[in-house]
Design a protein around this motif. Structure first.
Motif, PDB file in Angstrom:
ATOM      1  N   PRO A   6       0.790  -1.230   0.000  1.00  0.00           N
ATOM      2  CA  PRO A   6       0.000   0.000   0.000  1.00  0.00           C
ATOM      3  C   PRO A   6       0.825   1.285   0.000  1.00  0.00           C
ATOM      4  CG  PRO A   6      -0.986  -1.589   1.484  1.00  0.00           C
ATOM      5  CD  PRO A   6       0.328  -2.180   1.027  1.00  0.00           C
ATOM      6  N   ASN A   7       1.945   1.317   0.710  1.00  0.00           N
ATOM      7  CA  ASN A   7       2.756   2.541   0.740  1.00  0.00           C
ATOM      8  C   ASN A   7       4.095   2.397   0.034  1.00  0.00           C
ATOM      9  OD1 ASN A   7       1.069   4.456   2.113  1.00  0.00           O
ATOM     10  ND2 ASN A   7       1.284   3.152   3.903  1.00  0.00           N
ATOM     11  N   PHE A   8       4.353   1.264  -0.583  1.00  0.00           N
ATOM     12  CA  PHE A   8       5.551   1.052  -1.399  1.00  0.00           C
ATOM     13  C   PHE A   8       6.837   1.426  -0.672  1.00  0.00           C
ATOM     14  CE2 PHE A   8       1.947   1.701  -4.172  1.00  0.00           C
ATOM     15  CZ  PHE A   8       1.993   0.560  -4.950  1.00  0.00           C
ATOM     16  N   ILE A   9       6.919   1.035   0.603  1.00  0.00           N
ATOM     17  CA  ILE A   9       8.116   1.303   1.395  1.00  0.00           C
ATOM     18  C   ILE A   9       8.874  -0.007   1.574  1.00  0.00           C
ATOM     19  CG2 ILE A   9       9.021   2.006   3.646  1.00  0.00           C
ATOM     20  CD1 ILE A   9       6.598   3.893   3.841  1.00  0.00           C
ATOM     21  N   GLY A  10      10.170   0.022   1.242  1.00  0.00           N
ATOM     22  CA  GLY A  10      11.046  -1.114   1.445  1.00  0.00           C
ATOM     23  C   GLY A  10      11.935  -0.862   2.650  1.00  0.00           C
ATOM     24  N   ALA A  11      12.353  -1.941   3.310  1.00  0.00           N
ATOM     25  CA  ALA A  11      13.237  -1.843   4.467  1.00  0.00           C
ATOM     26  C   ALA A  11      14.243  -2.981   4.387  1.00  0.00           C
ATOM     27  CB  ALA A  11      12.435  -1.936   5.759  1.00  0.00           C
ATOM     28  N   THR A  12      15.516  -2.631   4.408  1.00  0.00           N
ATOM     29  CA  THR A  12      16.569  -3.634   4.324  1.00  0.00           C
ATOM     30  C   THR A  12      17.718  -3.247   5.248  1.00  0.00           C
ATOM     31  OG1 THR A  12      16.060  -4.079   2.008  1.00  0.00           O
ATOM     32  CG2 THR A  12      18.209  -4.783   2.782  1.00  0.00           C
TER      33      THR A  12
END
Length: 147
Positions: free
Chosen positions: A95-101
């Motif tokens: 929904p918010n197109f946020i990636g976390a790595t």
């Protein structure tokens, strides 16, 4: 002027520079070096980061936006996998197109010509040009993981 409390505005602190301009498996992306380029206005924020540190990198999955998202999907977009809710997957279509790595820092330098901070990393699975919205030092104890 009234503001809508349901709207959140986030300005990128930088962007990713990598060899990946299109979809590639995350494992392949994580094996290759890439850079987080921090805009000059935020470059002072890298003080204290060093080679060997791990950082949580939050970025926008900017190329996934065009495709949209579904709340239920096959993990890995593989029909052999049972359908799950998007929040139970690592899908880039969210929904918010946020990636976390969590990435491993190889080097940190300030480009004297541009004023940008360049954080050279491995283990980052973000595509070239991905807007970086935040960087946080990874803490195994605080984040509940090892490494």
């Amino acid at each position: 002027m009234k503001t809508d409390p349901s709207v959140i505005r986030i300005a990128p602190v930088g962007y990713v520079r990598s060899q990946f301009t299109e979809y590639a498996p995350s494992d392949e992306m994580r094996e290759r070096p890439s850079e987080i380029v921090v805009h000059p206005d935020f470059a002072d924020g890298v003080m204290g980061l060093e080679a060997g540190d791990r950082i949580l990198t939050l970025f926008v999955l900017h190329r996934a936006k065009a495709r949209g998202y579904e709340l239920r999907l096959h993990p890995g977009h593989n029909p052999a996998n049972p359908i799950r809710g998007v929040f139970a997957t690592r899908s880039q279509y969210r929904p918010n197109f946020i990636g976390a790595t969590v990435a491993l820092i190889q080097d940190v330098v300030i480009d004297e010509g541009t004023g940008e901070a360049i954080i050279s990393v491995t283990e980052l699975d973000a595509q070239d040009g991905s807007p970086v919205i935040d960087i946080k030092r990874h803490s195994a104890g605080f984040d509940g993981t090892t490494g």
